[in-house]
Scaffold this motif. Sequence first.
Motif, PDB file in Angstrom:
ATOM      1  N   SER A 133      83.116  44.541  19.232  1.00 23.34           N
ATOM      2  CA  SER A 133      83.640  43.973  17.987  1.00 23.34           C
ATOM      3  C   SER A 133      82.898  42.722  17.554  1.00 23.34           C
ATOM      4  CB  SER A 133      85.122  43.623  18.153  1.00 23.34           C
ATOM      5  OG  SER A 133      85.868  44.784  18.393  1.00 23.34           O
ATOM      6  N   VAL A 134      82.226  42.097  18.512  1.00 25.46           N
ATOM      7  CA  VAL A 134      81.501  40.852  18.263  1.00 25.46           C
ATOM      8  C   VAL A 134      80.228  40.878  19.094  1.00 25.46           C
ATOM      9  CG1 VAL A 134      81.594  38.323  18.398  1.00 25.46           C
ATOM     10  CG2 VAL A 134      83.685  39.596  17.982  1.00 25.46           C
ATOM     11  N   THR A 135      79.142  40.406  18.506  1.00 22.56           N
ATOM     12  CA  THR A 135      77.939  40.170  19.307  1.00 22.56           C
ATOM     13  C   THR A 135      77.751  38.663  19.391  1.00 22.56           C
ATOM     14  OG1 THR A 135      76.474  40.287  17.381  1.00 22.56           O
ATOM     15  CG2 THR A 135      76.824  42.322  18.614  1.00 22.56           C
ATOM     16  N   VAL A 136      77.484  38.180  20.575  1.00 25.43           N
ATOM     17  CA  VAL A 136      77.321  36.744  20.777  1.00 25.43           C
ATOM     18  C   VAL A 136      76.012  36.479  21.500  1.00 25.43           C
ATOM     19  CG1 VAL A 136      78.591  36.647  22.967  1.00 25.43           C
ATOM     20  CG2 VAL A 136      78.475  34.624  21.536  1.00 25.43           C
ATOM     21  N   ARG A 137      75.348  35.399  21.108  1.00 25.89           N
ATOM     22  CA  ARG A 137      74.125  34.940  21.757  1.00 25.89           C
ATOM     23  C   ARG A 137      74.327  33.478  22.150  1.00 25.89           C
ATOM     24  NH1 ARG A 137      73.364  37.643  17.574  1.00 25.89           N
ATOM     25  NH2 ARG A 137      73.057  35.910  16.160  1.00 25.89           N
ATOM     26  N   LEU A 138      74.057  33.179  23.400  1.00 24.14           N
ATOM     27  CA  LEU A 138      74.173  31.813  23.905  1.00 24.14           C
ATOM     28  C   LEU A 138      72.788  31.236  24.156  1.00 24.14           C
ATOM     29  CD1 LEU A 138      76.985  32.213  26.594  1.00 24.14           C
ATOM     30  CD2 LEU A 138      77.208  31.388  24.246  1.00 24.14           C
ATOM     31  N   LYS A 139      72.607  29.976  23.795  1.00 26.09           N
ATOM     32  CA  LYS A 139      71.354  29.273  24.045  1.00 26.09           C
ATOM     33  C   LYS A 139      71.692  27.976  24.757  1.00 26.09           C
ATOM     34  CE  LYS A 139      69.324  31.121  19.866  1.00 26.09           C
ATOM     35  NZ  LYS A 139      68.746  30.843  18.561  1.00 26.09           N
ATOM     36  N   PRO A 140      71.193  27.785  25.995  1.00 23.55           N
ATOM     37  CA  PRO A 140      71.487  26.545  26.696  1.00 23.55           C
ATOM     38  C   PRO A 140      70.845  25.360  25.970  1.00 23.55           C
ATOM     39  CG  PRO A 140      69.972  27.908  27.978  1.00 23.55           C
ATOM     40  CD  PRO A 140      70.358  28.686  26.769  1.00 23.55           C
ATOM     41  N   LEU A 141      71.563  24.265  25.930  1.00 31.80           N
ATOM     42  CA  LEU A 141      71.067  23.045  25.285  1.00 31.80           C
ATOM     43  C   LEU A 141      70.706  22.024  26.357  1.00 31.80           C
ATOM     44  CD1 LEU A 141      73.680  22.730  22.391  1.00 31.80           C
ATOM     45  CD2 LEU A 141      71.369  23.675  22.282  1.00 31.80           C
ATOM     46  N   LEU A 142      69.568  21.382  26.192  1.00 27.00           N
ATOM     47  CA  LEU A 142      69.112  20.352  27.120  1.00 27.00           C
ATOM     48  C   LEU A 142      69.209  18.986  26.451  1.00 27.00           C
ATOM     49  CD1 LEU A 142      65.842  22.083  28.352  1.00 27.00           C
ATOM     50  CD2 LEU A 142      68.072  22.096  29.464  1.00 27.00           C
ATOM     51  N   SER A 143      69.627  18.001  27.212  1.00 28.14           N
ATOM     52  CA  SER A 143      69.615  16.627  26.704  1.00 28.14           C
ATOM     53  C   SER A 143      68.179  16.117  26.757  1.00 28.14           C
ATOM     54  CB  SER A 143      70.528  15.739  27.551  1.00 28.14           C
ATOM     55  OG  SER A 143      69.961  15.575  28.841  1.00 28.14           O
ATOM     56  N   VAL A 144      67.922  15.000  26.109  1.00 29.62           N
ATOM     57  CA  VAL A 144      66.574  14.426  26.180  1.00 29.62           C
ATOM     58  C   VAL A 144      66.252  14.003  27.605  1.00 29.62           C
ATOM     59  CG1 VAL A 144      66.438  13.772  23.753  1.00 29.62           C
ATOM     60  CG2 VAL A 144      67.416  12.168  25.397  1.00 29.62           C
ATOM     61  N   GLU A 145      67.272  13.602  28.358  1.00 31.50           N
ATOM     62  CA  GLU A 145      67.070  13.248  29.758  1.00 31.50           C
ATOM     63  C   GLU A 145      66.698  14.475  30.595  1.00 31.50           C
ATOM     64  OE1 GLU A 145      69.414  10.175  27.749  1.00 31.50           O
ATOM     65  OE2 GLU A 145      69.799  12.323  27.976  1.00 31.50           O
TER      66      GLU A 145
END
Length: 106
Positions: A77-89
Amino acid sequence: MSKYFFEANYVGEGIKGLLREGGTSRREALVAALKSVGGSVESLYYAFGETDVLGIIEIPEPSDAAALSLMINSTGSVTVRLKPLLSVEDLDAATKKTPAYRAPGQ
């Protein structure tokens, strides 16, 4: 706790469910799903065009993120894509590492 940018699109019956239940109800479902793996919603927005929903979520472990993504996508019913986020550190730490790698043909 890791942050992820997510994009989601409603498909087939998911669109009909959204029309019946509304956006608030779907937000509550996402909050409950994230809570079940120890996560939370930082931001959530509906859009139109190429992506229906986008936002930032926090999830404790990559395996929790993968489990949630698999569960949501398995509904059809839903397609989802996750993208990990990195801090500047995080990026600063990455630039100090020197992994071994050989490029193709070298």
